[in-house]
Design a protein around this motif. Structure first.
Motif, PDB file in Angstrom:
ATOM      1  N   SER A 159      48.718  32.989  29.572  1.00 21.96           N
ATOM      2  CA  SER A 159      47.537  32.942  28.705  1.00 21.96           C
ATOM      3  C   SER A 159      46.357  33.734  29.258  1.00 21.96           C
ATOM      4  CB  SER A 159      47.114  31.489  28.478  1.00 21.96           C
ATOM      5  OG  SER A 159      46.611  30.905  29.677  1.00 21.96           O
ATOM      6  N   ALA A 160      46.334  33.984  30.557  1.00 27.35           N
ATOM      7  CA  ALA A 160      45.261  34.759  31.195  1.00 27.35           C
ATOM      8  C   ALA A 160      45.827  36.103  31.632  1.00 27.35           C
ATOM      9  CB  ALA A 160      44.689  34.011  32.395  1.00 27.35           C
ATOM     10  N   SER A 161      45.146  37.174  31.235  1.00 26.26           N
ATOM     11  CA  SER A 161      45.678  38.525  31.468  1.00 26.26           C
ATOM     12  C   SER A 161      45.284  39.044  32.840  1.00 26.26           C
ATOM     13  CB  SER A 161      45.186  39.462  30.359  1.00 26.26           C
ATOM     14  OG  SER A 161      45.535  38.951  29.096  1.00 26.26           O
ATOM     15  N   ILE A 162      45.897  38.462  33.852  1.00 25.68           N
ATOM     16  CA  ILE A 162      45.618  38.805  35.245  1.00 25.68           C
ATOM     17  C   ILE A 162      46.779  39.617  35.804  1.00 25.68           C
ATOM     18  CG2 ILE A 162      45.004  37.877  37.512  1.00 25.68           C
ATOM     19  CD1 ILE A 162      43.040  37.165  35.259  1.00 25.68           C
ATOM     20  N   ASN A 163      46.465  40.560  36.669  1.00 24.01           N
ATOM     21  CA  ASN A 163      47.491  41.378  37.322  1.00 24.01           C
ATOM     22  C   ASN A 163      48.583  40.486  37.914  1.00 24.01           C
ATOM     23  OD1 ASN A 163      48.966  43.105  39.031  1.00 24.01           O
ATOM     24  ND2 ASN A 163      47.166  44.306  39.554  1.00 24.01           N
ATOM     25  N   PRO A 164      49.845  40.663  37.511  1.00 23.10           N
ATOM     26  CA  PRO A 164      50.916  39.809  38.036  1.00 23.10           C
ATOM     27  C   PRO A 164      51.166  39.992  39.531  1.00 23.10           C
ATOM     28  CG  PRO A 164      51.825  41.598  36.711  1.00 23.10           C
ATOM     29  CD  PRO A 164      50.338  41.625  36.515  1.00 23.10           C
ATOM     30  N   LEU A 165      50.637  41.067  40.119  1.00 27.37           N
ATOM     31  CA  LEU A 165      50.747  41.245  41.568  1.00 27.37           C
ATOM     32  C   LEU A 165      49.749  40.379  42.326  1.00 27.37           C
ATOM     33  CD1 LEU A 165      51.197  45.123  41.858  1.00 27.37           C
ATOM     34  CD2 LEU A 165      52.963  43.352  41.908  1.00 27.37           C
ATOM     35  N   GLY A 166      48.791  39.805  41.599  1.00 25.17           N
ATOM     36  CA  GLY A 166      47.792  38.959  42.231  1.00 25.17           C
ATOM     37  C   GLY A 166      46.696  39.762  42.915  1.00 25.17           C
ATOM     38  N   MET A 167      46.052  39.139  43.874  1.00 22.46           N
ATOM     39  CA  MET A 167      44.954  39.757  44.603  1.00 22.46           C
ATOM     40  C   MET A 167      45.488  40.704  45.680  1.00 22.46           C
ATOM     41  SD  MET A 167      42.024  37.778  46.863  1.00 22.46           S
ATOM     42  CE  MET A 167      41.812  36.523  45.587  1.00 22.46           C
ATOM     43  N   ALA A 204      36.573  45.831  30.532  1.00 28.88           N
ATOM     44  CA  ALA A 204      37.197  44.844  31.409  1.00 28.88           C
ATOM     45  C   ALA A 204      38.632  45.210  31.773  1.00 28.88           C
ATOM     46  CB  ALA A 204      37.160  43.458  30.754  1.00 28.88           C
ATOM     47  N   PHE A 205      39.340  45.917  30.859  1.00 26.44           N
ATOM     48  CA  PHE A 205      40.739  46.260  31.095  1.00 26.44           C
ATOM     49  C   PHE A 205      40.949  47.766  31.273  1.00 26.44           C
ATOM     50  CE2 PHE A 205      40.786  42.190  28.911  1.00 26.44           C
ATOM     51  CZ  PHE A 205      41.691  41.458  29.655  1.00 26.44           C
ATOM     52  N   ILE A 206      39.884  48.518  31.464  1.00 31.65           N
ATOM     53  CA  ILE A 206      40.002  49.979  31.518  1.00 31.65           C
ATOM     54  C   ILE A 206      40.715  50.454  32.776  1.00 31.65           C
ATOM     55  CG2 ILE A 206      37.895  50.616  32.753  1.00 31.65           C
ATOM     56  CD1 ILE A 206      39.150  52.213  29.469  1.00 31.65           C
ATOM     57  N   ASP A 207      40.786  49.626  33.816  1.00 32.51           N
ATOM     58  CA  ASP A 207      41.488  50.041  35.039  1.00 32.51           C
ATOM     59  C   ASP A 207      42.961  50.318  34.782  1.00 32.51           C
ATOM     60  OD1 ASP A 207      39.495  49.893  37.287  1.00 32.51           O
ATOM     61  OD2 ASP A 207      39.265  47.871  36.483  1.00 32.51           O
ATOM     62  N   MET A 223      36.421  42.797  37.618  1.00 30.00           N
ATOM     63  CA  MET A 223      37.366  42.861  38.733  1.00 30.00           C
ATOM     64  C   MET A 223      38.310  41.674  38.723  1.00 30.00           C
ATOM     65  SD  MET A 223      35.420  44.737  41.835  1.00 30.00           S
ATOM     66  CE  MET A 223      37.048  44.997  42.541  1.00 30.00           C
ATOM     67  N   THR A 224      38.255  40.880  37.662  1.00 29.87           N
ATOM     68  CA  THR A 224      39.131  39.710  37.591  1.00 29.87           C
ATOM     69  C   THR A 224      40.504  40.049  37.045  1.00 29.87           C
ATOM     70  OG1 THR A 224      38.419  39.094  35.362  1.00 29.87           O
ATOM     71  CG2 THR A 224      37.105  38.279  37.184  1.00 29.87           C
ATOM     72  N   LYS A 225      40.626  41.121  36.279  1.00 31.00           N
ATOM     73  CA  LYS A 225      41.876  41.433  35.593  1.00 31.00           C
ATOM     74  C   LYS A 225      42.803  42.265  36.480  1.00 31.00           C
ATOM     75  CE  LYS A 225      39.358  39.914  32.144  1.00 31.00           C
ATOM     76  NZ  LYS A 225      39.388  38.501  31.752  1.00 31.00           N
ATOM     77  N   PHE A 226      42.392  43.502  36.744  1.00 26.96           N
ATOM     78  CA  PHE A 226      43.217  44.432  37.509  1.00 26.96           C
ATOM     79  C   PHE A 226      43.371  43.980  38.957  1.00 26.96           C
ATOM     80  CE2 PHE A 226      44.149  48.338  39.825  1.00 26.96           C
ATOM     81  CZ  PHE A 226      45.021  49.013  38.987  1.00 26.96           C
ATOM     82  N   TYR A 227      42.294  43.425  39.524  1.00 28.34           N
ATOM     83  CA  TYR A 227      42.299  43.086  40.949  1.00 28.34           C
ATOM     84  C   TYR A 227      42.533  41.606  41.236  1.00 28.34           C
ATOM     85  CZ  TYR A 227      40.598  47.821  41.598  1.00 28.34           C
ATOM     86  OH  TYR A 227      40.487  49.193  41.594  1.00 28.34           O
ATOM     87  N   GLY A 228      42.772  40.809  40.214  1.00 29.81           N
ATOM     88  CA  GLY A 228      43.159  39.421  40.422  1.00 29.81           C
ATOM     89  C   GLY A 228      42.109  38.548  41.080  1.00 29.81           C
ATOM     90  N   SER A 284      34.801  44.679  47.402  1.00 31.83           N
ATOM     91  CA  SER A 284      34.600  45.947  48.113  1.00 31.83           C
ATOM     92  C   SER A 284      35.912  46.466  48.692  1.00 31.83           C
ATOM     93  CB  SER A 284      33.563  45.762  49.227  1.00 31.83           C
ATOM     94  OG  SER A 284      32.287  45.453  48.694  1.00 31.83           O
ATOM     95  N   GLN A 285      36.700  45.586  49.288  1.00 31.62           N
ATOM     96  CA  GLN A 285      37.977  45.999  49.866  1.00 31.62           C
ATOM     97  C   GLN A 285      38.987  46.373  48.784  1.00 31.62           C
ATOM     98  OE1 GLN A 285      38.939  46.587  53.062  1.00 31.62           O
ATOM     99  NE2 GLN A 285      36.735  46.401  53.421  1.00 31.62           N
ATOM    100  N   ALA A 286      38.994  45.613  47.700  1.00 26.57           N
ATOM    101  CA  ALA A 286      39.956  45.882  46.628  1.00 26.57           C
ATOM    102  C   ALA A 286      39.761  47.278  46.040  1.00 26.57           C
ATOM    103  CB  ALA A 286      39.830  44.828  45.535  1.00 26.57           C
ATOM    104  N   LEU A 287      38.517  47.672  45.854  1.00 22.59           N
ATOM    105  CA  LEU A 287      38.250  48.989  45.268  1.00 22.59           C
ATOM    106  C   LEU A 287      38.750  50.125  46.151  1.00 22.59           C
ATOM    107  CD1 LEU A 287      34.642  48.508  43.826  1.00 22.59           C
ATOM    108  CD2 LEU A 287      36.765  48.777  42.528  1.00 22.59           C
TER     109      LEU A 287
END
Length: 353
Positions: A25-33, A187-190, A213-218, A255-258
């Motif tokens: 239900s939440a469109s979060i990167n399945p790879l997680g953080m 929000a999903f442009i990444d 940064m909640t979607k692509f970067y978990g 900062s690290q995720a980017l």
């Protein structure tokens, strides 16, 4: 009342263990953080006894280098949703224009700010619910006045549909000439970065681009998003900004995720692969779905019981019937790993029987 996906807590209260829940239900990167973000959190956990930097200097500088833009145009928030509410509270336009179906917080933030809302209806199922730029411009031409605000989500939530960069710039150019403030929610442009217009903010005094940064970067639980604002608009918004809404752990993790190029490359590779697999399952079961540029899909089922019955199995999907412009039977699921998608479709198949 919560009208969003990601509410795993009601299943936890029902007796499910965390590891038993499949949250589509939440469109979060399945790879997680990213692992780099997790390491940053561990390294800085002891510093959390101190207040975060109210100026967000390190984070804004990192984002500025990442996007190659002036960090003084950047403002971070407790998720990009905070910035939606903040911007409307600060600017207080007379009217807000929203094409639907789209993210519900545009409307709610407008209502909370006492702003009149106008909707662009007519995004058609036969057109995959695409926003037609000329039609949107015609609505703004007819109804709007200088100082009004218009929202566009790109790619759109919940449809996953992308407005091409050149079409979006046409709308942005019209907004600038008429003095309308255009807020583009990326929000999903990444997942499709080539279509971002974030670098066009500098040349358009009426443009705001929001990023999550909640979607692509978990980082959904840490809450982190940012906006790139035309300088004149940012000066109007800053006085209304609450202090310390971005905590230290969110700042260092973001900062690290980017800077984690390997994570970015792996995400693009896996999402492309897993989207293809998920589309194969839709087609195999004869389920109508809307082609998507993001990490989620809108699809149709002639069943009103599917959400509740899946929840009984520990599986969450997003019922989209509360999106203005959609009717009952439309649902959204996130892209997840193939073996998890197999479980979901097996259960859907049983329900439809």
């Amino acid at each position: 009342m919560n009208t969003h996906g990601g509410d795993i807590y009601r299943l936890l209260r029902s007796g499910f263990r965390y590891e038993e829940i499949l949250d589509f239900s939440a469109s979060i990167n399945p790879l997680g953080m990213p692992s780099s973000a997790k390491e940053a959190i561990r390294d800085f956990i002891s510093i959390s006894v101190h207040y975060p930097d109210p100026q967000q200097r390190n984070l804004r500088n990192t984002i500025g280098r990442y996007l190659d833009i002036d960090p003084d145009m950047i403002l971070a928030g407790n998720g990009s949703t905070e910035l939606i509410y903040l911007t409307l509270r600060a600017l207080r336009p007379e009217r807000v224009f929203i094409p639907v179906p789209t993210f519900s917080e545009y409307e709610r933030a407008s209502r909370c700010a006492g702003v009149e809302v106008f909707y662009l209806f007519g995004l058609q199922r036969d057109d995959n619910f695409d926003l037609l730029p000329k039609r949107f411009i015609e609505l703004l031409e007819e109804k709007s006045e200088p100082g009004d605000v218009a929202f566009i989500c790109n790619p759109n939530n919940p449809t996953g549909r992308l407005i091409r960069r050149e079409d979006l710039l046409e709308i942005a150019d019209f907004a600038m000439k008429k003095g309308i403030i255009l807020i583009v929610d990326e929000a999903f442009i990444d997942f499709v970065p080539d279509h971002s217009i974030v670098k066009d903010v500098e040349g358009n005094p009426s443009l705001i681009v929001l990023r999550s940064m909640t979607k692509f970067y978990g980082l959904a639980g840490l809450r982190l998003g940012y906006g790139v604002f035309a300088p004149g608009l940012l000066k109007r918004i800053i006085p209304y900004k609450e202090p310390w809404t971005v905590n230290i752990l969110a700042e260092v993790a973001g900062s690290q995720a980017l800077q984690d190029r390997a994570f970015k490359e792996e995400t693009h590779q896996k999402i492309k692969e897993w989207k293809t697999y998920l589309e194969t399952l839709f087609k195999k079961e004869g389920i109508e779905f809307i082609p998507s540029s993001a990490n989620f899909y809108l699809f149709y089922l002639n069943s009103l019981e599917v959400t509740a019955k899946l929840a009984e199995k520990g599986i969450l999907i997003r019922d989209c019937s509360d999106f203005m412009g959609l009717k009952k039977g439309w649902f959204r699921i996130a892209v997840r790993r193939p073996e998890e998608c197999e479980i979901l479709f097996k259960e859907i198949k049983e329900i439809l029987r």
